[in-house]
Design a protein around this motif. Structure first.
Motif, PDB file in Angstrom:
ATOM      1  N   ASP A  32      -8.346  -2.809 -15.618  1.00 32.77           N
ATOM      2  CA  ASP A  32      -9.232  -3.856 -16.128  1.00 32.77           C
ATOM      3  C   ASP A  32     -10.518  -3.918 -15.305  1.00 32.77           C
ATOM      4  N   ASP A  33     -10.394  -3.755 -14.004  1.00 28.42           N
ATOM      5  CA  ASP A  33     -11.551  -3.701 -13.109  1.00 28.42           C
ATOM      6  C   ASP A  33     -11.115  -2.983 -11.836  1.00 28.42           C
ATOM      7  N   TYR A  34     -12.077  -2.643 -10.988  1.00 23.75           N
ATOM      8  CA  TYR A  34     -11.732  -1.883  -9.794  1.00 23.75           C
ATOM      9  C   TYR A  34     -12.882  -1.917  -8.786  1.00 23.75           C
ATOM     10  N   TYR A  35     -12.528  -1.540  -7.552  1.00 25.38           N
ATOM     11  CA  TYR A  35     -13.501  -1.329  -6.486  1.00 25.38           C
ATOM     12  C   TYR A  35     -13.637   0.175  -6.270  1.00 25.38           C
ATOM     13  N   ASN A  53      -7.494  -3.015  -7.613  1.00 20.04           N
ATOM     14  CA  ASN A  53      -7.561  -1.637  -8.076  1.00 20.04           C
ATOM     15  C   ASN A  53      -8.643  -0.903  -7.292  1.00 20.04           C
ATOM     16  N   ILE A  54      -8.329   0.319  -6.852  1.00 24.57           N
ATOM     17  CA  ILE A  54      -9.248   1.062  -5.984  1.00 24.57           C
ATOM     18  C   ILE A  54      -9.440   2.480  -6.509  1.00 24.57           C
ATOM     19  N   ILE A  55     -10.705   2.919  -6.538  1.00 20.53           N
ATOM     20  CA  ILE A  55     -11.028   4.324  -6.777  1.00 20.53           C
ATOM     21  C   ILE A  55     -11.648   4.849  -5.488  1.00 20.53           C
ATOM     22  N   LEU A  56     -10.957   5.771  -4.842  1.00 24.74           N
ATOM     23  CA  LEU A  56     -11.394   6.276  -3.542  1.00 24.74           C
ATOM     24  C   LEU A  56     -12.007   7.665  -3.678  1.00 24.74           C
ATOM     25  N   PHE A  57     -13.243   7.823  -3.202  1.00 33.40           N
ATOM     26  CA  PHE A  57     -13.898   9.121  -3.127  1.00 33.40           C
ATOM     27  C   PHE A  57     -13.827   9.621  -1.682  1.00 33.40           C
ATOM     28  N   GLU A  58     -13.262  10.804  -1.487  1.00 33.88           N
ATOM     29  CA  GLU A  58     -13.168  11.384  -0.147  1.00 33.88           C
ATOM     30  C   GLU A  58     -13.184  12.907  -0.269  1.00 33.88           C
ATOM     31  N   ASN A  95      -1.085   5.459  -7.169  1.00 36.42           N
ATOM     32  CA  ASN A  95      -0.262   4.688  -8.091  1.00 36.42           C
ATOM     33  C   ASN A  95      -1.160   4.103  -9.169  1.00 36.42           C
ATOM     34  N   ASP A  96      -0.651   3.137  -9.921  1.00 39.97           N
ATOM     35  CA  ASP A  96      -1.437   2.554 -11.012  1.00 39.97           C
ATOM     36  C   ASP A  96      -2.686   1.829 -10.512  1.00 39.97           C
ATOM     37  N   SER A  97      -2.668   1.420  -9.231  1.00 42.47           N
ATOM     38  CA  SER A  97      -3.792   0.658  -8.680  1.00 42.47           C
ATOM     39  C   SER A  97      -4.689   1.482  -7.760  1.00 42.47           C
ATOM     40  N   VAL A  98      -4.283   2.700  -7.438  1.00 43.07           N
ATOM     41  CA  VAL A  98      -5.047   3.542  -6.518  1.00 43.07           C
ATOM     42  C   VAL A  98      -5.256   4.922  -7.133  1.00 43.07           C
ATOM     43  N   LYS A 115     -17.001  -2.339 -15.390  1.00 42.06           N
ATOM     44  CA  LYS A 115     -15.660  -2.606 -14.873  1.00 42.06           C
ATOM     45  C   LYS A 115     -15.602  -2.575 -13.350  1.00 42.06           C
ATOM     46  N   CYS A 116     -16.649  -2.095 -12.731  1.00 42.13           N
ATOM     47  CA  CYS A 116     -16.663  -1.968 -11.271  1.00 42.13           C
ATOM     48  C   CYS A 116     -17.096  -3.288 -10.628  1.00 42.13           C
ATOM     49  N   ARG A 117     -16.208  -3.869  -9.827  1.00 43.80           N
ATOM     50  CA  ARG A 117     -16.558  -5.107  -9.128  1.00 43.80           C
ATOM     51  C   ARG A 117     -17.576  -4.852  -8.025  1.00 43.80           C
ATOM     52  N   SER A 118     -17.360  -3.767  -7.291  1.00 49.43           N
ATOM     53  CA  SER A 118     -18.236  -3.483  -6.169  1.00 49.43           C
ATOM     54  C   SER A 118     -18.075  -2.027  -5.753  1.00 49.43           C
ATOM     55  N   VAL A 119     -19.168  -1.447  -5.250  1.00 48.55           N
ATOM     56  CA  VAL A 119     -19.126  -0.119  -4.650  1.00 48.55           C
ATOM     57  C   VAL A 119     -19.283  -0.298  -3.146  1.00 48.55           C
ATOM     58  N   ILE A 120     -18.298   0.160  -2.390  1.00 51.48           N
ATOM     59  CA  ILE A 120     -18.316   0.026  -0.934  1.00 51.48           C
ATOM     60  C   ILE A 120     -18.498   1.421  -0.341  1.00 51.48           C
TER      61      ILE A 120
END
Length: 376
Positions: free
Chosen positions: A116-119, A141-146, A158-161, A181-186
């Protein structure tokens, strides 16, 4: 499917393609020279014989008779078979790897679409790990770039990462994901130049995105601000947790209230009902600007029940809390994080029915003016 196959074949590693070409040329030259000197053929026939022998076709129009001719023909044929097997294995292995990566990438994109939304978090180093833990603890919910694959091995998806093994500076995917849908980009990498580039890339296509960037050097604050960062944080000064707090600043509520100890659980039920997290409580001593702060960091209703039951079983502890409330004339502030402003509006409306609300997002001076009225 045809387009995907062509695209995957085009992504063969350059070194493998180069090695294959060099080996083919070397064997071809060996075949031509050997055919000319050993088989006694002219140049055209030597080229022809080298090709059909390497390809193991063998039409039989040129037959080796002497021992050295047979050895030459055998080595040329075996070399051709081995080379074809090598090249075919490289293509097949790389094709399978790319197909696997493509399949995983498609699964990740489907997982993101179901959120629904994510960081979005860029970088999982010393600071990024702290931010990741703060987000995870709050069930975000987190989308991690590395870009470092070894680092990513310790992270369980998982469903949230969702973990994306890409350099955010070399791929436009992060700009595509930093939408509504992106709450914030950190952005938490340790390189200010990298952070600056990522900010510019995101801001160019997402003017409304909320971007929080790490800055290792104070002189880069203004550059990151001009590039489009909404907040710039130096973890060396204030720590990784503040990256999370700054990223959620549009969804942080400070509500100053007045109620008794017996009403704590009822208040907590309302906060938990709307999926909000009670970050901490500030107790305002009359006339003193700096409050006493108590960290809470919970959104689980079980924690509220445990606290209520604890006070019921421990009379002395309950009296201690009541003395604190008496000291501040039941006046205190809650720092609450939540999903959006609309939720806060509903939360405040319901709280008004159960307790006295003195103000929303009041400054220290405003709270001090309120508490001074309670000084006798």
């Amino acid at each position: 499917m045809k387009k995907i196959t062509v695209k995957l074949l085009k992504t063969l590693p350059t070194r493998y393609v180069t090695n294959g070409i060099i080996l083919i040329l070397a064997l071809f030259i060996y075949g031509i020279v050997g055919s000319y000197l050993i088989m006694g053929l002219n140049l055209i026939d030597s080229i022809y014989y080298a090709v059909i022998t390497m390809a193991t076709v063998g039409y039989g129009d040129y037959t080796p008779h002497t021992g050295i001719q047979k050895i030459f023909a055998t080595t040329l044929a075996l070399g051709g078979v081995a080379l074809l097997a090598y090249v075919f294995n490289i293509i097949l292995t790389n094709f399978q790897e790319k197909m696997s990566e493509y399949s995983k990438g498609a699964m990740k994109m489907r997982a993101i679409e179901n959120m629904d939304d994510y960081y979005i978090l860029c970088g999982y180093g010393r600071v990024g790990k702290v931010v990741f833990e703060e987000l995870t603890r709050r069930n975000q919910n987190i989308i991690l770039f590395e870009k470092d694959e070894e680092i990513l091995e310790s992270i369980e998806e998982n469903d949230s990462v969702v973990v994306i093994h890409k350099d955010a500076t070399e791929d436009d995917l992060i700009s595509k994901l930093a939408g509504e849908k992106c709450r914030s980009v950190i952005i938490s990498t340790g390189d200010d130049v990298t952070n600056l580039f990522i900010v510019l890339s995101i801001r160019e296509s997402n003017p409304d995105a909320w971007i929080v960037s790490r800055a290792s050097k104070e002189e880069n604050y203004s550059r990151l601000r001009k590039a489009g960062a909404d907040k710039i944080v130096s973890p060396e000064l204030i720590g990784g947790k503040d990256l999370y707090y700054e990223s959620t600043r549009p969804h942080i509520l400070k509500i100053t209230v007045r109620h008794t100890v017996d009403e704590i659980y009822d208040e907590f039920k309302i906060i938990s009902k709307y999926g909000c997290t009670l970050e901490n409580i500030q107790y305002h001593i009359p006339g003193i600007e700096t409050p006493l702060t108590r960290k809470i960091n919970t959104m689980d209703i079980k924690d509220g029940k445990q606290f209520r039951d604890y006070l019921e079983k421990n009379v002395e502890q309950k009296e201690a809390i009541e003395n604190l409330y008496s000291l501040v004339n039941n006046t205190h502030s809650h720092i609450i994080s939540g999903p959006d402003r609309a939720t806060f509006i509903k939360l405040v409306d319901e709280l008004k029915k159960h307790e006295e609300i003195l103000g929303i997002n009041l400054s220290k001076k405003e709270v001090t003016e309120i508490t001074r009225k309670n000084i006798k």
